[in-house]
Design an enzyme around this catalytic site. Sequence first.
Site, mmCIF file in Angstrom:
data_model
loop_
_atom_site.group_PDB
_atom_site.id
_atom_site.type_symbol
_atom_site.label_atom_id
_atom_site.label_comp_id
_atom_site.label_asym_id
_atom_site.label_seq_id
_atom_site.Cartn_x
_atom_site.Cartn_y
_atom_site.Cartn_z
ATOM 1 N N CYS B 160 -123.660 62.689 7.121
ATOM 2 C CA CYS B 160 -123.705 63.611 8.269
ATOM 3 C C CYS B 160 -123.954 65.053 7.868
ATOM 4 C CB CYS B 160 -122.413 63.479 9.057
ATOM 5 S SG CYS B 160 -122.002 61.752 9.339
ATOM 6 N N HIS B 293 -117.993 70.999 13.152
ATOM 7 C CA HIS B 293 -118.517 69.643 12.964
ATOM 8 C C HIS B 293 -117.985 68.819 14.139
ATOM 9 C CE1 HIS B 293 -120.295 66.244 11.126
ATOM 10 N NE2 HIS B 293 -119.161 65.636 10.853
ATOM 11 N N HIS B 328 -122.987 62.583 18.189
ATOM 12 C CA HIS B 328 -123.136 62.827 16.759
ATOM 13 C C HIS B 328 -124.482 62.266 16.316
ATOM 14 C CE1 HIS B 328 -122.589 63.455 12.655
ATOM 15 N NE2 HIS B 328 -121.438 62.870 12.430
#
Lengths: 85, 401, 354
Positions: B160, B293, B328
């Site tokens: 990620c 995040h 995400h």
Amino acid sequence: MQELISTLKQQIVEQLNLKHIKPEEIGDDQPLFVDGLGLDSIDALELIVLLQQKYGIKLANPEEGPKVFHTVRALAEFITANQKK
Amino acid sequence: MPSAVYIVGRGVISALGDDLSGNRQSLLQSQAGIKAITRLNTRYSEMLPAAEVPHTNEALAAMADMPVTTTRTALLSMIAAKEAFDSFQLPDKLNYRAGFISANTVGGMDKTEDFMKEFAVDTTKGKLHDVIHHDCGAATELVAEKLGITEVVTTISTACSSAANAMIYAARLIRNGYLDWAIAGGTDALSRFTINGFNSLMILDNELCRPFDDTRKGLNLGEGAGYVVLASEKIVAQLAQQPTVKLSGFANANDAFHQTASSPEGRGNFDAMSGALAEAGLQPADIDYINLHGTGTANNDSSEGIAISRLFGKDLPYLSSTKTYTGHTLAACGGIEAIYSTLAIEEGVVFPNLRFQHQMKELEFEPQICLLEGKEIRHVLSNSFGFGGNCTSLIFSKVNE
Amino acid sequence: MNKELYINGIGAISPQKTFDNSVFLEEVLSYSTNKMMCVDPDYSLFFDGRAIRRMSRILKFGIAAAMIAIEDAGKPELDAISTGTGFGCLEDSEIFLRNIVAENEGVVSPTPFIQSTHNTVSGQIALLLKCQKSNNTFSHKGFSFESALLDARLNALDYNVQQNFLVGSSDEVSTASYAIMSRMNIFRKEPCDNLAQLASSGKGVIAGEGAAYVVLGKAATENTYGRFVDVKMISNPKDEATIEKAIHAFLALHELSLKDVDIVISGLCGDESRDTLLKHCNEKVYTEQTIVGFKHLCGEYMTASSFAVWLGAKMLKTQQVPESVVLRNTARTPKTILIHNAYKTSHSLILLKQ
């Protein structure tokens, strides 16, 4: 119950690929995580898969894992209780 | 002090819109893109919401001017990279040393998993065309070739944090004279592979995700691509319109704690944020906004929040997770969120952390819950943390600050 | 300021017995199939039973190769870890994909998904070493390892302090990748002899795999093998003139000309169509150099150039050029080595010096 416990030990060794341990070496009341058998959070997820695939029991909340999987005996009791339902 | 690297172009596609203006509009109107899955063929379509780009592959292929058989990862990449390329107003830009540093996590998995349906039963079956672009580098190569970029073309895959690391690599290549400018960012398409993977880790929320909320249950996956064009001072001197934002600091650190989980105190998160500040020559108090995040998993938000508290103390900047809009997007999120960070600076806005209701027990702060406008935003910290302990932070600053 | 990097430790696990740094290709293994797989060291020397149980082959040989290099370098504290991998963890990806199909997206085991992530090798190395510094993974076909090397070079240029970087690569042949690439006619069809592979012209390559890591330091140590100077990637050179120009420019950047190069490690793979440009260079450009091959030892894969760096480092330290790798001998002693690799149309140049 004893039969289920010994089956579970074999299934745990197989599911978690614990090649360095024999099923009979796992104690009925030995803690499975951290200081006991040394399992970790990924193993907990694998045990959830085992419960679902072999016993049809769905554990929706992974946070219940450490309690349910505390020892092989605890796991066997959990399975027995939930399969009766 | 190393020479600065400027943002001179941008391109983005996500569930919020097909380009920068579409994304900007949804952000300003607080419109999330997370819904039931309609395009991807998966049994979880009604069970697990996600933020899909609302177009078929046929439509994306037409937008990208590529064959319809192209992987969705490459199609999304092409659309956003082309927008970034076109928005970069330098005459004869291909006469300079140009790079394309892209990122993705699962390459052409959207096609490979179709192939696998037949191949799993019989290894002589399955259309080979579906797997020729399986590797991560394939999407990058296809796009670089179409744009005509050759000097440095590569792909980063650090889960990620991938796109954020792609931007760091591009910035360092420019600073050290290997490149004059580069398109950097990431792309990822929604796939059954990632949905089933994250679901097996039990970190997907079956409702809309609630990052930094005490009742959060997990993340929603998304898809998209986001790229910035980074350029040296020498290139910027030739531009008619001067850039307003630069990449002023960055750091790549590792949590070295667990394969998928963050350490409770967020030590890697702390190292990435403090490293980026040091690189930029800034103090925590200089940061006006943190683009978190903020995935919505119990573990990430707790570790990230605790690390922020340790670094910033009680005097916190505005904070929000724009994953509440986009889901995400994995390897793309660092690129998409870099663009949102530049918008925050340019327009003096802070995008809200949607759906927030309950403050987390372990934290003494809550994220920004409504749109803020007319603020002076000089420095934005953008976080991207991932599996394998990868933790990366970037700092975007207003030029002349 | 000294911006050069010294190769202070090496480790390789490959289809040859390269895991033991005390020997140098004294025994060369021959294969009669179109697939060469790693010769495994005793992994119990590297991992305990609990750590190893989730590891696929690529994780075992990738992490172990890194450990060999770190040990060899005297266990310095690392300031960055960079790995290149063309295909990532193929075996775990394949298992997870098959499980999704078999269970019709039902209950699937998470372990192969976790292990399938491309950054697993680099992340696991950091985890084992408790290394919280920069950690990168590059996955870009024939430039995966080169990009990781360039990452270390940038680190050397960026920071003016004593530092150590771990750089390497890992790639594996999986059951599915071998089956799929066989259907794509990428491999040699007829039974083949790897040791004669580079001399014979034919169609197809021998599938290979492996991992090689180097520890690069800003200061030389007692164990230094040589220096890594720079790396250059050349995407799809369109003709002979383009590649020749790139070679001269790369050497000139480091104030060298061709006559300074003693050995060329050439990435010939034995497939006529892929080897055209490399053969041209060996015949017309590298006329005075000793030409060495390596893909007959490790096979062809996206990150095979890391095996070439291992080979070059060994030659610099031992000042020997093993007979088993020589394609053309001009009796030059290994002082300056140019690795010229090609994976399909991706060419790369890596410069090593004594």
